[in-house]
Design a protein around this motif. Structure first.
Motif, PDB file in Angstrom:
ATOM      1  N   ASN A 158       0.828  -1.210   0.000  1.00  0.00           N
ATOM      2  CA  ASN A 158       0.000   0.000   0.000  1.00  0.00           C
ATOM      3  C   ASN A 158       0.860   1.257   0.000  1.00  0.00           C
ATOM      4  OD1 ASN A 158      -2.444  -1.430   0.081  1.00  0.00           O
ATOM      5  ND2 ASN A 158      -2.424  -1.535   2.307  1.00  0.00           N
ATOM      6  N   PHE A 159       1.888   1.266   0.844  1.00  0.00           N
ATOM      7  CA  PHE A 159       2.742   2.455   0.936  1.00  0.00           C
ATOM      8  C   PHE A 159       3.407   2.750  -0.406  1.00  0.00           C
ATOM      9  CE2 PHE A 159       6.504   4.923   1.715  1.00  0.00           C
ATOM     10  CZ  PHE A 159       6.079   5.864   2.657  1.00  0.00           C
ATOM     11  N   LEU A 182       1.918   7.073  -6.609  1.00  0.00           N
ATOM     12  CA  LEU A 182       0.773   7.656  -7.308  1.00  0.00           C
ATOM     13  C   LEU A 182       0.345   9.026  -6.805  1.00  0.00           C
ATOM     14  CD1 LEU A 182      -1.478   4.476  -7.588  1.00  0.00           C
ATOM     15  CD2 LEU A 182       0.012   5.447  -9.346  1.00  0.00           C
ATOM     16  N   ILE A 183       0.684   9.355  -5.548  1.00  0.00           N
ATOM     17  CA  ILE A 183       0.126  10.559  -4.931  1.00  0.00           C
ATOM     18  C   ILE A 183       1.159  11.681  -4.875  1.00  0.00           C
ATOM     19  CG2 ILE A 183      -0.816  11.509  -2.779  1.00  0.00           C
ATOM     20  CD1 ILE A 183      -1.980   8.713  -2.240  1.00  0.00           C
ATOM     21  N   HIS A 230      -6.352  14.855  -4.899  1.00  0.00           N
ATOM     22  CA  HIS A 230      -7.520  14.522  -4.081  1.00  0.00           C
ATOM     23  C   HIS A 230      -7.710  13.014  -4.099  1.00  0.00           C
ATOM     24  CE1 HIS A 230     -12.059  14.161  -3.447  1.00  0.00           C
ATOM     25  NE2 HIS A 230     -11.576  14.599  -2.304  1.00  0.00           N
ATOM     26  N   VAL A 231      -7.828  12.430  -2.904  1.00  0.00           N
ATOM     27  CA  VAL A 231      -7.968  10.983  -2.739  1.00  0.00           C
ATOM     28  C   VAL A 231      -9.238  10.707  -1.943  1.00  0.00           C
ATOM     29  CG1 VAL A 231      -6.960   8.935  -1.644  1.00  0.00           C
ATOM     30  CG2 VAL A 231      -5.481  10.566  -2.845  1.00  0.00           C
ATOM     31  N   ILE A 232      -9.968   9.680  -2.354  1.00  0.00           N
ATOM     32  CA  ILE A 232     -11.178   9.253  -1.652  1.00  0.00           C
ATOM     33  C   ILE A 232     -10.933   7.862  -1.085  1.00  0.00           C
ATOM     34  CG2 ILE A 232     -13.636   8.672  -1.877  1.00  0.00           C
ATOM     35  CD1 ILE A 232     -13.722  10.708  -4.217  1.00  0.00           C
ATOM     36  N   CYS A 233     -11.276   7.662   0.202  1.00  0.00           N
ATOM     37  CA  CYS A 233     -11.037   6.376   0.866  1.00  0.00           C
ATOM     38  C   CYS A 233     -12.266   5.949   1.650  1.00  0.00           C
ATOM     39  CB  CYS A 233      -9.836   6.496   1.809  1.00  0.00           C
ATOM     40  SG  CYS A 233      -9.395   4.946   2.642  1.00  0.00           S
ATOM     41  N   THR A 234     -12.669   4.689   1.490  1.00  0.00           N
ATOM     42  CA  THR A 234     -13.752   4.172   2.316  1.00  0.00           C
ATOM     43  C   THR A 234     -13.361   4.246   3.789  1.00  0.00           C
ATOM     44  OG1 THR A 234     -12.901   1.924   1.972  1.00  0.00           O
ATOM     45  CG2 THR A 234     -14.742   2.623   0.588  1.00  0.00           C
ATOM     46  N   VAL A 258      -1.684   7.808   5.340  1.00  0.00           N
ATOM     47  CA  VAL A 258      -0.484   7.937   4.510  1.00  0.00           C
ATOM     48  C   VAL A 258      -0.738   8.855   3.318  1.00  0.00           C
ATOM     49  CG1 VAL A 258       1.120   6.716   2.983  1.00  0.00           C
ATOM     50  CG2 VAL A 258       0.632   5.814   5.262  1.00  0.00           C
ATOM     51  N   PRO A 259      -1.843   8.719   2.573  1.00  0.00           N
ATOM     52  CA  PRO A 259      -2.096   9.709   1.509  1.00  0.00           C
ATOM     53  C   PRO A 259      -2.107  11.147   2.019  1.00  0.00           C
ATOM     54  CG  PRO A 259      -3.519   7.812   1.198  1.00  0.00           C
ATOM     55  CD  PRO A 259      -2.827   7.613   2.522  1.00  0.00           C
ATOM     56  N   ALA A 260      -2.692  11.362   3.199  1.00  0.00           N
ATOM     57  CA  ALA A 260      -2.703  12.720   3.763  1.00  0.00           C
ATOM     58  C   ALA A 260      -1.290  13.190   4.076  1.00  0.00           C
ATOM     59  CB  ALA A 260      -3.573  12.759   5.017  1.00  0.00           C
ATOM     60  N   SER A 261      -0.447  12.283   4.574  1.00  0.00           N
ATOM     61  CA  SER A 261       0.925  12.659   4.914  1.00  0.00           C
ATOM     62  C   SER A 261       1.746  13.001   3.674  1.00  0.00           C
ATOM     63  CB  SER A 261       1.609  11.527   5.686  1.00  0.00           C
ATOM     64  OG  SER A 261       2.001  10.474   4.825  1.00  0.00           O
ATOM     65  N   LEU A 262       1.322  12.500   2.523  1.00  0.00           N
ATOM     66  CA  LEU A 262       2.015  12.781   1.267  1.00  0.00           C
ATOM     67  C   LEU A 262       1.501  14.044   0.596  1.00  0.00           C
ATOM     68  CD1 LEU A 262       2.172   9.122  -0.121  1.00  0.00           C
ATOM     69  CD2 LEU A 262       4.085  10.459   0.789  1.00  0.00           C
TER      70      LEU A 262
END
Length: 400
Positions: free
Chosen positions: A96-97, A103-104, A109-113, A123-127
């Protein structure tokens, strides 16, 4: 410096001696001897050889391991997945990392369930991504609603992340909803990452069911990444083997390039054990053992919930290893899940996960149970938890 929230609960309490751990998310772990005992062909040598030179090994994973994983995604498919579509990693957490790292970029903008494994949104937010949570609701059996997704997407949305089957709810996204998701993402050229570490532990639906979800990699959309692991459904967390699968060579090659900066290869020893476990002579016995264990233990947990109806409510899971239980007092007040979990641990040595702390305040009053441990551990833990409910629940702190 990257700022990221710590994984506080498990690291702090899992090390307590003699804990009855029903917070664990792996199917009950097995030893190498256990694994060899599951092999249906006595002529196959065990997975570890003392004569193997311990080099870096195969950088992307050995051919046997990648071929066996590719075959899992190729069953009953008109277009088999080649082994080049598999990249081996040190666990799904690295898979995942690496995908996120590749990719990020800041401003995406990323959408996560949600709720789900903390890594998938933190992790997406930290990137540097702006992360929107695609919230699952108990009244919909924790199945995501495509109408909610349409409200979240914008012109900067580059990635949608799902976890199927889901941790912590044990819910499954059914095939029709997956198809709607694929159609939606494909129309907008948005990549989808599906964390499928709990696949194929299905307890409440069969492959003959028209709603049974295939792996997202087989839903006809190339811009899809699937991650998996030997830890959860295969009981082998100790070997630290995960993988990325995709039918897009562009995505695989980009992630492989980023991988050079994080890890060279997975240990040859780990690769060998994973290859053995996924061989035709072992795989069916291993999964048969774990699916039977999951079904047996889920029945035990369901009887416990029924016995304490009025105090405990839930949406019964149909896959994976986890369930969310909501605890209420006689007058309907929600129990403070953190205070409850600490008190239960101190008085009984039973370890639970407070959902309000670990998954978000809207899940206050709920705890996560990992029920696919050894059956004897679950029975002992639930017995002690039942006594605690009778003696201490009404005195436990509450939350609004």
């Amino acid at each position: 410096m990257v700022l990221i929230k710590p994984f506080e609960w498990m690291d702090k309490y899992e090390i307590i001696p003699d804990v009855l751990n029903i917070s664990e998310t792996c199917a009950a772990s097995i030893s190498i001897d256990d694994l060899v005992g599951l092999c249906e062909d006595p002529n196959i040598p065990p997975p570890l050889s003392t004569s193997t030179k311990l080099t870096y090994g195969s950088i992307r994973g050995s051919n046997p391991l990648r071929e066996r994983l590719a075959s899992l995604y190729s069953a009953r498919q008109p277009s088999p997945l080649p082994k080049e579509g598999i990249l081996i990693t040190p666990g799904a957490i690295a898979a995942n990392f690496l995908a996120f790292y590749t990719l990020i970029k800041p401003g995406d903008h990323v959408i996560c369930t949600y709720p789900t494994y903390q890594q998938l949104y933190d992790v997406p937010a930290s990137l540097g991504a702006d992360v929107s949570l695609w919230k699952l609701r108990a009244e919909r059996d924790y199945i995501p609603d495509i109408r909610d997704l349409k409200e979240l997407v914008n012109d900067k949305t580059s990635l949608i992340i799902i976890n199927n089957p889901n941790n912590p709810t044990g819910a499954t996204i059914p095939k029709p909803v997956l198809q709607d998701l694929v159609d939606f993402a494909k129309e907008r050229n948005i990549t989808i990452l599906s964390d499928e570490v709990y696949r194929p532990l299905f307890t409440g639906m069969s492959p003959a069911d028209p709603k049974f979800p295939p792996s997202l990699i087989n839903m006809g959309y190339e811009n899809t990444i699937v991650t998996g692991s030997m830890s959860k459904a295969y009981s082998l967390a100790g070997i630290r083997v995960g993988w990325i699968a995709s039918r897009s060579s562009t995505l695989i090659e980009a992630i492989a390039a980023a991988r050079d900066y994080t890890t060279i290869s997975v240990s040859q020893l780990d690769d060998s054990v994973a290859s053995y476990a996924l061989s035709g002579s072992v795989l069916h016995s291993l999964l048969g053992r774990n699916i039977k264990l999951a079904k047996t233990n889920l029945e035990i947990l369901e009887r416990f919930v029924d016995k304490h109806r009025g105090t405990i409510s839930w949406v019964k899971p149909n896959a994976g290893t986890t369930a969310l239980l909501k605890f209420m007092k006689r007058r309907g007040e929600k129990v403070d899940d953190v205070a409850m979990c600490i008190d239960v641990l101190e008085k009984t040595k039973v370890m639970l996960v407070p959902a309000g702390k670990c998954f978000g305040s809207e899940f206050g009053g709920m705890v996560r149970v990992g029920y696919v441990c050894e059956t004897s551990v679950l029975e002992e833990a639930l017995g002690k938890l039942g006594i605690w409910i009778g003696e201490h629940l009404e005195r436990c702190a509450t939350i609004d």
